[in-house]
Scaffold this motif. Structure first.
Motif, PDB file in Angstrom:
ATOM      1  N   MET A   1       0.581  -1.005   0.107  1.00 48.42           N
ATOM      2  CA  MET A   1       0.039   0.054  -0.003  1.00 48.42           C
ATOM      3  C   MET A   1       0.834   1.292  -0.019  1.00 48.42           C
ATOM      4  O   MET A   1       2.091   1.255   0.726  1.00 48.42           O
ATOM      5  CB  MET A   1      -0.808  -0.095   1.385  1.00 48.42           C
ATOM      6  CG  MET A   1      -2.258  -0.980   1.372  1.00 48.42           C
ATOM      7  SD  MET A   1      -2.838  -1.223   2.903  1.00 48.42           S
ATOM      8  CE  MET A   1      -3.156   0.499   3.117  1.00 48.42           C
ATOM      9  N   SER A   2       0.355   2.224  -0.641  1.00 46.26           N
ATOM     10  CA  SER A   2       1.160   3.505  -0.567  1.00 46.26           C
ATOM     11  C   SER A   2       0.812   4.355   0.641  1.00 46.26           C
ATOM     12  O   SER A   2      -0.197   4.377   0.865  1.00 46.26           O
ATOM     13  CB  SER A   2       0.762   4.189  -1.809  1.00 46.26           C
ATOM     14  OG  SER A   2       1.333   5.613  -2.032  1.00 46.26           O
ATOM     15  N   LEU A   3       1.899   4.559   1.385  1.00 45.87           N
ATOM     16  CA  LEU A   3       1.721   5.354   2.490  1.00 45.87           C
ATOM     17  C   LEU A   3       2.465   6.766   2.476  1.00 45.87           C
ATOM     18  O   LEU A   3       3.561   6.842   1.965  1.00 45.87           O
ATOM     19  CB  LEU A   3       2.322   4.555   3.723  1.00 45.87           C
ATOM     20  CG  LEU A   3       1.902   4.848   4.903  1.00 45.87           C
ATOM     21  CD1 LEU A   3       0.573   4.889   5.239  1.00 45.87           C
ATOM     22  CD2 LEU A   3       2.689   4.037   5.958  1.00 45.87           C
ATOM     23  N   GLU A   4       1.884   7.927   2.770  1.00 45.57           N
ATOM     24  CA  GLU A   4       2.414   9.173   2.744  1.00 45.57           C
ATOM     25  C   GLU A   4       2.980   9.634   4.169  1.00 45.57           C
ATOM     26  O   GLU A   4       2.200   9.373   5.137  1.00 45.57           O
ATOM     27  CB  GLU A   4       1.421  10.267   2.435  1.00 45.57           C
ATOM     28  CG  GLU A   4       1.858  11.363   2.178  1.00 45.57           C
ATOM     29  CD  GLU A   4       0.638  12.331   1.543  1.00 45.57           C
ATOM     30  OE1 GLU A   4       0.872  13.266   0.589  1.00 45.57           O
ATOM     31  OE2 GLU A   4      -0.351  12.411   2.366  1.00 45.57           O
ATOM     32  N   LEU A   5       4.157   9.968   4.001  1.00 45.91           N
ATOM     33  CA  LEU A   5       4.904  10.150   5.400  1.00 45.91           C
ATOM     34  C   LEU A   5       5.416  11.730   5.528  1.00 45.91           C
ATOM     35  O   LEU A   5       5.918  11.943   4.848  1.00 45.91           O
ATOM     36  CB  LEU A   5       5.922   9.186   5.489  1.00 45.91           C
ATOM     37  CG  LEU A   5       5.634   7.692   5.506  1.00 45.91           C
ATOM     38  CD1 LEU A   5       7.148   6.919   5.123  1.00 45.91           C
ATOM     39  CD2 LEU A   5       5.116   7.264   6.766  1.00 45.91           C
ATOM     40  N   PHE A   6       5.268  12.235   6.851  1.00 45.70           N
ATOM     41  CA  PHE A   6       5.972  13.264   7.312  1.00 45.70           C
ATOM     42  C   PHE A   6       7.155  12.935   7.769  1.00 45.70           C
ATOM     43  O   PHE A   6       7.348  11.848   8.318  1.00 45.70           O
ATOM     44  CB  PHE A   6       5.306  14.022   8.338  1.00 45.70           C
ATOM     45  CG  PHE A   6       4.172  14.717   8.115  1.00 45.70           C
ATOM     46  CD1 PHE A   6       3.873  15.867   7.023  1.00 45.70           C
ATOM     47  CD2 PHE A   6       3.156  14.492   8.739  1.00 45.70           C
ATOM     48  CE1 PHE A   6       2.740  16.476   6.841  1.00 45.70           C
ATOM     49  CE2 PHE A   6       1.721  15.186   8.648  1.00 45.70           C
ATOM     50  CZ  PHE A   6       1.614  16.168   7.570  1.00 45.70           C
ATOM     51  N   VAL A   7       8.328  13.565   7.046  1.00 47.47           N
ATOM     52  CA  VAL A   7       9.823  13.089   7.391  1.00 47.47           C
ATOM     53  C   VAL A   7      10.376  14.236   8.312  1.00 47.47           C
ATOM     54  O   VAL A   7      10.439  15.589   7.741  1.00 47.47           O
ATOM     55  CB  VAL A   7      10.666  13.083   6.272  1.00 47.47           C
ATOM     56  CG1 VAL A   7      12.106  12.855   6.675  1.00 47.47           C
ATOM     57  CG2 VAL A   7      10.280  12.085   5.277  1.00 47.47           C
ATOM     58  N   ILE A   8      10.420  14.173   9.572  1.00 48.54           N
ATOM     59  CA  ILE A   8      10.811  15.020  10.630  1.00 48.54           C
ATOM     60  C   ILE A   8      12.097  14.985  11.039  1.00 48.54           C
ATOM     61  O   ILE A   8      12.370  13.991  11.652  1.00 48.54           O
ATOM     62  CB  ILE A   8       9.573  14.998  11.801  1.00 48.54           C
ATOM     63  CG1 ILE A   8       8.210  15.208  11.177  1.00 48.54           C
ATOM     64  CG2 ILE A   8       9.911  16.163  12.693  1.00 48.54           C
ATOM     65  CD1 ILE A   8       7.143  14.405  12.191  1.00 48.54           C
ATOM     66  N   SER A   9      12.778  16.086  10.757  1.00 49.37           N
ATOM     67  CA  SER A   9      14.112  15.898  11.462  1.00 49.37           C
ATOM     68  C   SER A   9      14.488  16.550  12.813  1.00 49.37           C
ATOM     69  O   SER A   9      13.733  17.729  13.230  1.00 49.37           O
ATOM     70  CB  SER A   9      14.925  16.911  10.632  1.00 49.37           C
ATOM     71  OG  SER A   9      16.329  17.334  11.054  1.00 49.37           O
ATOM     72  N   PHE A  10      14.980  15.931  13.803  1.00 44.23           N
ATOM     73  CA  PHE A  10      15.226  16.645  15.309  1.00 44.23           C
ATOM     74  C   PHE A  10      16.655  16.714  15.106  1.00 44.23           C
ATOM     75  O   PHE A  10      17.523  16.022  15.534  1.00 44.23           O
ATOM     76  CB  PHE A  10      14.642  15.689  16.195  1.00 44.23           C
ATOM     77  CG  PHE A  10      13.309  15.355  16.438  1.00 44.23           C
ATOM     78  CD1 PHE A  10      12.514  16.090  17.007  1.00 44.23           C
ATOM     79  CD2 PHE A  10      12.778  14.168  15.371  1.00 44.23           C
ATOM     80  CE1 PHE A  10      11.130  16.017  16.851  1.00 44.23           C
ATOM     81  CE2 PHE A  10      11.261  14.245  15.608  1.00 44.23           C
ATOM     82  CZ  PHE A  10      10.435  14.883  16.235  1.00 44.23           C
ATOM     83  N   GLU A  11      17.166  17.984  14.587  1.00 47.32           N
ATOM     84  CA  GLU A  11      18.700  18.208  14.484  1.00 47.32           C
ATOM     85  C   GLU A  11      19.340  18.044  15.916  1.00 47.32           C
ATOM     86  O   GLU A  11      20.328  17.163  15.834  1.00 47.32           O
ATOM     87  CB  GLU A  11      18.763  19.889  13.886  1.00 47.32           C
ATOM     88  CG  GLU A  11      19.473  19.979  12.857  1.00 47.32           C
ATOM     89  CD  GLU A  11      19.204  21.231  12.368  1.00 47.32           C
ATOM     90  OE1 GLU A  11      20.063  22.005  12.907  1.00 47.32           O
ATOM     91  OE2 GLU A  11      18.805  21.561  11.325  1.00 47.32           O
TER      92      GLU A  11
END
Length: 169
Positions: free
Chosen positions: A36-46
């Motif tokens: 299944m196609s999943l949309e993701l937020f890519v979040i960086s915690f620098e």
């Protein structure tokens, strides 16, 4: 500010992820998971050198939110000025409550932890676990205050510190 449920977060937005504090959305990507196609937020915690991928449809469920408004930051500062409220419960129970507040992602609750665990130099020593919780809460608070006010973490730390010191006076 109306919050539509379809993508209120965009790349370059700062967001608060309850268990990790302030992060920045680097991108929104599609991944195929179990066919299944999943949309993701890519979040960086620098600061933590960590990247988190959160399904966009789950962001709300996990409590991800936009940065607090300046009003909420002001309320958090007022909370810091208040008198520490330390319950008489056993430390293990209090520690658990503090931990829950820190990971709630709620800035006011985090400010309560900072307020309740703050020690002036002349006060009794803090246990290691008290110090850990205090520093975790202080870091979350400072990072969000910094992000809301435009990103100077040093200035934010100074502001929080001044409020805590003014309380002692």
């Amino acid at each position: 500010m109306s919050k539509s449920k379809t993508h209120e977060f965009r790349p370059d937005d700062f967001v608060v992820y309850p268990a990790h504090g302030v992060g920045k959305i680097v991108s929104i990507e599609e991944q195929e998971v179990a066919g299944m196609s999943l949309e993701l937020f890519v979040i960086s915690f620098e600061k933590d050198k960590m990247t988190l991928r959160v399904p966009t449809n789950k962001a709300e469920d996990v409590g991800m939110r936009s940065l607090s408004s300046p009003d909420v930051v002001d309320q958090a500062m007022k909370t810091l000025k208040g008198k520490a409220r330390v319950k008489r419960a056993m430390w293990s129970r209090r520690a658990q409550e503090y931990e829950q507040k820190i990971n709630s992602g709620d800035l006011i609750a985090i400010a309560e932890v900072v307020r309740d665990l703050h020690r002036n130099d002349d006060q009794r020593e803090q246990s290691y676990s008290e110090r850990q919780l205090y520093e975790a809460a202080l870091e979350r608070l400072t990072r969000e205050v910094s992000a809301v006010s435009g990103g100077d973490e040093g200035a934010a730390a100074k502001k929080v510190d001044e409020v805590l010191l003014s309380r002692a006076a």
